[in-house]
Write a protein that holds these residues in place. Structure first.
Motif, short mmCIF file in Angstrom:
data_model
loop_
_atom_site.label_atom_id
_atom_site.label_comp_id
_atom_site.label_asym_id
_atom_site.label_seq_id
_atom_site.Cartn_x
_atom_site.Cartn_y
_atom_site.Cartn_z
N SER A 176 7.00 0.42 -6.49
CA SER A 176 5.70 0.74 -5.90
C SER A 176 5.73 1.61 -4.65
CB SER A 176 4.97 -0.56 -5.55
OG SER A 176 5.68 -1.25 -4.52
N ASN A 177 6.91 1.84 -4.06
CA ASN A 177 7.03 2.56 -2.80
C ASN A 177 6.54 1.72 -1.62
OD1 ASN A 177 8.26 4.96 -2.12
ND2 ASN A 177 6.37 6.13 -1.94
N LEU A 178 6.39 0.40 -1.85
CA LEU A 178 5.84 -0.48 -0.83
C LEU A 178 6.84 -1.52 -0.33
CD1 LEU A 178 2.23 -1.19 -2.16
CD2 LEU A 178 2.96 0.50 -0.47
N GLY A 179 8.11 -1.17 -0.37
CA GLY A 179 9.12 -2.09 0.15
C GLY A 179 8.92 -2.37 1.63
N GLY A 180 8.15 -1.52 2.29
CA GLY A 180 7.87 -1.72 3.71
C GLY A 180 7.18 -3.03 4.01
N SER A 181 6.44 -3.56 3.03
CA SER A 181 5.77 -4.85 3.24
C SER A 181 6.77 -5.97 3.45
CB SER A 181 4.87 -5.17 2.04
OG SER A 181 5.62 -5.18 0.84
N VAL A 182 7.87 -5.95 2.69
CA VAL A 182 8.95 -6.92 2.88
C VAL A 182 9.82 -6.52 4.06
CG1 VAL A 182 10.93 -8.05 1.79
CG2 VAL A 182 8.96 -7.43 0.40
N ALA A 191 -0.11 -2.46 -9.77
CA ALA A 191 1.05 -3.07 -9.13
C ALA A 191 1.02 -2.87 -7.62
CB ALA A 191 2.34 -2.48 -9.72
N VAL A 192 0.71 -1.66 -7.19
CA VAL A 192 0.62 -1.35 -5.76
C VAL A 192 -0.49 -2.17 -5.11
CG1 VAL A 192 0.07 0.44 -4.07
CG2 VAL A 192 1.61 0.95 -5.98
N GLY A 193 -1.65 -2.24 -5.77
CA GLY A 193 -2.77 -2.99 -5.24
C GLY A 193 -2.48 -4.47 -5.07
N VAL A 194 -1.85 -5.06 -6.06
CA VAL A 194 -1.51 -6.50 -6.01
C VAL A 194 -0.50 -6.77 -4.90
CG1 VAL A 194 -0.36 -8.37 -7.26
CG2 VAL A 194 -2.05 -6.94 -8.43
N LEU A 195 0.49 -5.91 -4.76
CA LEU A 195 1.50 -6.09 -3.72
C LEU A 195 0.90 -5.94 -2.32
CD1 LEU A 195 4.51 -4.21 -5.35
CD2 LEU A 195 4.43 -6.64 -4.76
N MET A 196 -0.03 -5.00 -2.17
CA MET A 196 -0.69 -4.83 -0.88
C MET A 196 -1.55 -6.03 -0.54
SD MET A 196 -1.79 -0.79 -0.78
CE MET A 196 -1.88 -0.63 1.00
N LEU A 197 -2.26 -6.56 -1.53
CA LEU A 197 -3.11 -7.73 -1.31
C LEU A 197 -2.27 -8.94 -0.94
CD1 LEU A 197 -5.94 -8.92 -1.33
CD2 LEU A 197 -5.69 -9.36 -3.79
N ALA A 198 -1.13 -9.11 -1.60
CA ALA A 198 -0.24 -10.23 -1.28
C ALA A 198 0.25 -10.12 0.17
CB ALA A 198 0.95 -10.24 -2.24
N THR A 199 0.55 -8.91 0.60
CA THR A 199 1.00 -8.68 1.98
C THR A 199 -0.10 -9.05 2.97
OG1 THR A 199 2.41 -6.86 1.23
CG2 THR A 199 1.92 -6.98 3.58
N VAL A 200 -1.32 -8.65 2.66
CA VAL A 200 -2.47 -8.95 3.53
C VAL A 200 -2.67 -10.45 3.65
CG1 VAL A 200 -4.98 -8.80 3.74
CG2 VAL A 200 -3.67 -6.78 3.13
N LEU A 201 -2.61 -11.16 2.53
CA LEU A 201 -2.83 -12.62 2.53
C LEU A 201 -1.79 -13.33 3.38
CD1 LEU A 201 -3.78 -13.19 -1.22
CD2 LEU A 201 -5.30 -13.15 0.76
N LEU A 242 -5.92 -4.14 3.23
CA LEU A 242 -6.88 -4.91 2.46
C LEU A 242 -7.82 -3.98 1.69
CD1 LEU A 242 -8.23 -7.58 1.63
CD2 LEU A 242 -9.57 -7.46 3.75
N ALA A 243 -8.34 -2.97 2.38
CA ALA A 243 -9.25 -2.02 1.74
C ALA A 243 -8.58 -1.29 0.58
CB ALA A 243 -9.76 -1.03 2.78
N TYR A 244 -7.37 -0.81 0.82
CA TYR A 244 -6.63 -0.09 -0.22
C TYR A 244 -6.31 -0.98 -1.41
CZ TYR A 244 -5.77 4.43 2.00
OH TYR A 244 -5.92 5.70 2.53
N SER A 245 -5.91 -2.21 -1.14
CA SER A 245 -5.54 -3.12 -2.23
C SER A 245 -6.74 -3.37 -3.15
CB SER A 245 -5.01 -4.45 -1.68
OG SER A 245 -6.02 -5.16 -0.99
N LEU A 246 -7.91 -3.59 -2.57
CA LEU A 246 -9.11 -3.85 -3.37
C LEU A 246 -9.53 -2.60 -4.15
CD1 LEU A 246 -11.17 -6.00 -0.83
CD2 LEU A 246 -9.83 -6.79 -2.79
N LEU A 247 -9.42 -1.44 -3.52
CA LEU A 247 -9.75 -0.18 -4.21
C LEU A 247 -8.84 0.05 -5.41
CD1 LEU A 247 -10.41 2.24 -1.21
CD2 LEU A 247 -12.07 1.58 -2.96
N LEU A 248 -7.56 -0.16 -5.22
CA LEU A 248 -6.59 0.08 -6.30
C LEU A 248 -6.75 -0.91 -7.44
CD1 LEU A 248 -3.46 0.84 -4.12
CD2 LEU A 248 -4.47 2.41 -5.77
#
Length: 246
Positions: free
Chosen positions: A144-150, A101-111, A232-238
């Motif tokens: 995910s603790n990634l509300g910072g992306s939004v 979930a974290v990886g997908v959300l990070m990748l969406a933010t990068v895109l 991007l790196a973290y999203s792909l790793l996760l």
């Protein structure tokens, strides 16, 4: 002190400096780092939330107070979704694929950030559906603790000056982390260790000694490019880790 404890403290130190500059970083990068180390989501929160609160308090104290109408909107539309989504995730615990979930959300933010046109359209959509995105931010942060992306998009829609942007982000992060800490203690009080008491000191020192002065001098646009590459790196790793590709 174990080797893992030292690694956790190092992670907190490094990303506390990042958060001191941009207003975010400790949770955005600290969460996936600790997940990649094999820690459960609840443990990630127990180590990162106290550190995040410490930095946010220092940042909020040093800035002008947030506008009352902005604070009201935030509390009305984001806090309850955060509370509910985090409670659901913590009750599921290991049955929820948090790394994916974290990886997908990070990748969406990068895109979104890679294309200025897409980012502009997304920002326009946020402006037209502001309350919906406040709810979305609360849910994403709980899961995910990634509300910072939004949050980064919402803050850039509302403000143009980097000081105003960081003030709004710090205010939201402070209250998010406080609510998360309460919920976490209810579900997993056993996850808190002596390291949870040390990390606020580490993050506070990082902010006062390094981050505060760097924020005034750094070109945030250049720093943002590095920020996106790390995401991007973290999203792909996760994603590859959780799908068992390595």
């Amino acid at each position: 002190m174990s080797e893992l404890d030292l690694i956790i403290l190092s992670v907190v130190l490094i990303f506390s400096v990042v958060q001191s500059i941009l207003g975010m970083g400790l949770l955005v990068f600290g969460t996936p780092t600790l997940l990649l180390l094999g820690l459960p989501y609840s443990s990630c929160l127990a180590y990162l939330l106290p550190a995040s609160i410490a930095i946010s308090i220092l940042q909020v104290r040093g800035d002008v107070k947030i506008e009352k109408n902005v604070a009201r909107e935030f509390f009305t539309w984001s806090i309850v979704p955060l509370f509910i989504s985090l409670a659901v995730v913590l009750s599921l615990d290991s049955n929820f694929k948090i790394s994916l979930a974290v990886g997908v959300l990070m990748l969406a933010t990068v895109l979104i950030k890679l294309s200025s046109r897409v980012e502009f359209l997304f920002a326009s959509n946020v402006k037209n559906n502001f309350h919906l995105y406040l709810v979305t931010m609360g849910v994403i942060h709980g899961v995910s603790n990634l509300g910072g992306s939004v949050l980064s998009v919402i803050s850039s829609v509302k403000y143009s000056e980097k000081t105003d942007v960081r003030r709004f982000i710090s205010f939201c992060y402070l209250w998010f982390a406080t609510i998360q800490l309460v919920v976490l203690f209810f579900f997993h009080y056993d996850k808190f260790t002596y390291v949870s008491l040390i990390v606020p000191v580490i993050s506070s020192v990082a902010y006062i000694a390094i981050g505060k002065s760097m924020f005034k001098n750094i070109d945030s646009s250049k720093f943002n490019n590095i920020f996106v590459l790390f995401m991007l790196a973290y999203s792909l790793l996760l994603i590859t880790k959780d799908t068992q590709l390595w």
